[in-house]
Design a protein around this motif. Sequence first.
Motif, PDB file in Angstrom:
ATOM      1  N   ARG A  39       5.437   1.296  16.623  1.00  0.00           N
ATOM      2  CA  ARG A  39       5.927   0.565  15.458  1.00  0.00           C
ATOM      3  C   ARG A  39       5.671  -0.914  15.674  1.00  0.00           C
ATOM      4  NH1 ARG A  39      12.460   0.946  16.253  1.00  0.00           N
ATOM      5  NH2 ARG A  39      12.514  -0.073  18.266  1.00  0.00           N
ATOM      6  N   GLU A  85      17.373  -2.923   9.262  1.00  0.00           N
ATOM      7  CA  GLU A  85      17.239  -2.856  10.717  1.00  0.00           C
ATOM      8  C   GLU A  85      17.679  -1.478  11.223  1.00  0.00           C
ATOM      9  OE1 GLU A  85      16.319  -4.335  14.415  1.00  0.00           O
ATOM     10  OE2 GLU A  85      15.965  -5.325  12.509  1.00  0.00           O
ATOM     11  N   PHE A  86      18.771  -1.002  10.660  1.00  0.00           N
ATOM     12  CA  PHE A  86      19.302   0.312  10.998  1.00  0.00           C
ATOM     13  C   PHE A  86      18.304   1.405  10.610  1.00  0.00           C
ATOM     14  CE2 PHE A  86      21.703   3.998   9.301  1.00  0.00           C
ATOM     15  CZ  PHE A  86      22.271   4.443  10.467  1.00  0.00           C
ATOM     16  N   SER A 109      15.032   2.153  12.676  1.00  0.00           N
ATOM     17  CA  SER A 109      15.037   2.988  13.883  1.00  0.00           C
ATOM     18  C   SER A 109      14.985   4.466  13.502  1.00  0.00           C
ATOM     19  CB  SER A 109      16.279   2.694  14.717  1.00  0.00           C
ATOM     20  OG  SER A 109      17.321   3.575  14.379  1.00  0.00           O
ATOM     21  N   ASN A 110      14.362   5.252  14.368  1.00  0.00           N
ATOM     22  CA  ASN A 110      14.244   6.690  14.102  1.00  0.00           C
ATOM     23  C   ASN A 110      15.603   7.379  14.162  1.00  0.00           C
ATOM     24  OD1 ASN A 110      11.497   6.441  13.845  1.00  0.00           O
ATOM     25  ND2 ASN A 110      11.078   6.977  15.972  1.00  0.00           N
ATOM     26  N   VAL A 111      16.453   6.918  15.095  1.00  0.00           N
ATOM     27  CA  VAL A 111      17.795   7.506  15.178  1.00  0.00           C
ATOM     28  C   VAL A 111      18.545   7.208  13.874  1.00  0.00           C
ATOM     29  CG1 VAL A 111      19.996   7.464  16.419  1.00  0.00           C
ATOM     30  CG2 VAL A 111      17.858   7.396  17.694  1.00  0.00           C
ATOM     31  N   GLY A 112      18.352   5.998  13.340  1.00  0.00           N
ATOM     32  CA  GLY A 112      18.954   5.638  12.062  1.00  0.00           C
ATOM     33  C   GLY A 112      18.414   6.498  10.933  1.00  0.00           C
ATOM     34  N   LYS A 145      17.209   9.480  11.173  1.00  0.00           N
ATOM     35  CA  LYS A 145      17.750  10.835  11.283  1.00  0.00           C
ATOM     36  C   LYS A 145      19.191  10.895  10.766  1.00  0.00           C
ATOM     37  CE  LYS A 145      16.567  14.289  12.930  1.00  0.00           C
ATOM     38  NZ  LYS A 145      15.983  15.495  12.294  1.00  0.00           N
TER      39      LYS A 145
END
Lengths: 256, 248
Positions: free
Chosen positions: B16, B28-29, B32-35, B37
Motif C-alpha cells: 500500500r 485512516e481506520f 487498514s485491512n483490519v479496519g 474487515k
Amino acid sequence: MALNLTLRVWRQARPEATGRFETYEATDISEDSSFLEMLDVVNERLSDDGEEPIAFDHDCREGICGSCGVVINGRPHGPLERTTTCQLHMRHFTSGDTITIEPWRASAFPVLRDLVVDRSTLDGIVQAGGYVTAPTGAARDANSILVPKSASDTAMDAAECIGCGACVAACPNGAAQLFTAAKVSHLNLLPQGQPERWSRVSDMVDRMEDYFGSCTNYTECEAACPKGISVDFIAMMNKDYLKARFKDRRRQGQSG
Amino acid sequence: MQPSKSERGVRIPLLRKPGAIPGMWALEFYRSNVGKKAVMAISGIPLLLYVFVHMLGNLKLYQGAEEINAYAEWLRFIAYPGLPEGGAVWALRVVLIVSFALHIHAAVSLTIANRKARPQGYQSKREYAVASYAARTMRWSGVIVGVFVVYHILHFTTGHAHQDFIEHDVYHNMVTAFSSYPVSAVYIVANLLLGLHIYHGAWSLFQSLGWNNRRFNPWRRSFATAFAAIIVIGNISFPIAVLTGIVD
C-alpha cells in the motif's frame, strides 16, 4: 527399511532469477532420518556429482528456532500437525512417493535461493512494537509485579511462536495475522506490556499491512502452525486494534 | 516510509502507499485491512438481520393471500402519517444500500490486496488443510448472491422481470413466479449460495470484530450454522410449496 523417493524441488539461483522444478531420485533413505537429514543426503550426492546442492534454511533442528520450513506436498512443514520440517521424520512417507518441495510463497517472502526465503519482514513487525519499556538499573524484586496465572498461561501460549512463517505460507492471502497476533498478544496480556498496549497493536498491525495480505478467517494458519497457536489470538489482536484506532487511545492515554 | 528493501538487499513490494491521512480518523481506520474487515463484519450484521426478518415475513405466504398482502400493506404504512407512505421501508432500504456498498467495497479492495500479497501459489495438489468450502467460495457466493439480489428486486419489487406482475398483490406475484421451474430453480440455487455465504460470514464476523471468548467460542459455529440453515430452509420452502401445490 530404506525408502526410495522422487523429489520435485524448486530451484532458483537468485532472487530475480526464474525458478523451476527439478526432479531428483532420493534412493536408500533411512526412515529414521528427518526431512532435513534426507535433504542432507541428497545434497551430498549432488555435491559428489558436481551439482549445486539444494539451499534450505535450518539451524537448531530440534523444532524451536523457527529457521527451517518448506512446503511439502502443499502443506507448510509437511503433513504432520504441530511439527516443524526438522522434526518430520521420513517414516511418515512411503517408498515410491513423489514429494514436491517448495519455498514459502508470499510477496513479503522473496525467494533468496531455492527453498530459502527472506523473512526479515517478520522481524520488521517485531521491531515496530514487540518490546516493553523496562526500567534500567537494579533488578526488581521477583514478585513486585503480580501476573494472574491465566494471563501468564495464555501469554505463554502466544509466546510459543517461533516465527517460522508457516502461517504466512499457509495463508492463501499471504497474511501474517497469526504471527503478528501471537507477538502482540504475548505482551498485551501481561502487566509489563500494558504501557505500550495500544501503540504496540497499532504500530505492529500497520507495519504488517505494508507487506502482508489480510485475514479471511480460513484458519489455515492455525492448522499449519508447528506450535498450534490459536486463531483466538487474531481475534484478540483485532479487538485491541479496533479499540486503539476507533477510540484513538494512543492519545487518550493508556487506561484499558 | 517503510524500507522497500530487506536487510539482505532484496526488494520487497509495499502493498500500500505509505503515508497517513492526518485528521481523517475514519479514512485512516478504513485504510487498514483490519479496519476493512471490521467494516465488512459490521455491514454484514444489518444484512443478516434483514434477511432473517425478510424470511419471517414471507412465512405469511402460508397464511394465505389476505394475510401476506395485509402485511405488505402494513410495511408501507409503518408510523403513517408520521412518516409518508413507504417512509419506513425507504429508511431501511437506505441502511441496506449503505451496508451493501461498504460490504462490497471492502470485499473488492481486500481481494485485490490479497491477490497482490500472494502472487504465486503452490504447485502441489493440495492447498487447503482446514478451510471450509464456504470460506473458500465467499467471493463467488457473494458475487452470485449480489447479482441475484438485483434480479430479485426487478422481479418482486419493481416487477420488470416478472411475467404477470400485479403491484401490491404479493401473494399473486409469488405464486405465479414460483409456478415456473426455472424461476424456482434460480431462487433455490441462490438461497443455497446465500446459506454458504452466511455459514462462513456469520462465524467470521466474530473473529473480525474480536468477539472471542473461550466460553462462548463453540457457540459461534453453532450460531452461524443454525442461522444459515434457518434462512435456507425458510426461503427455499416458498418455491417448493408453490411447485408442490401446497400453496396455490
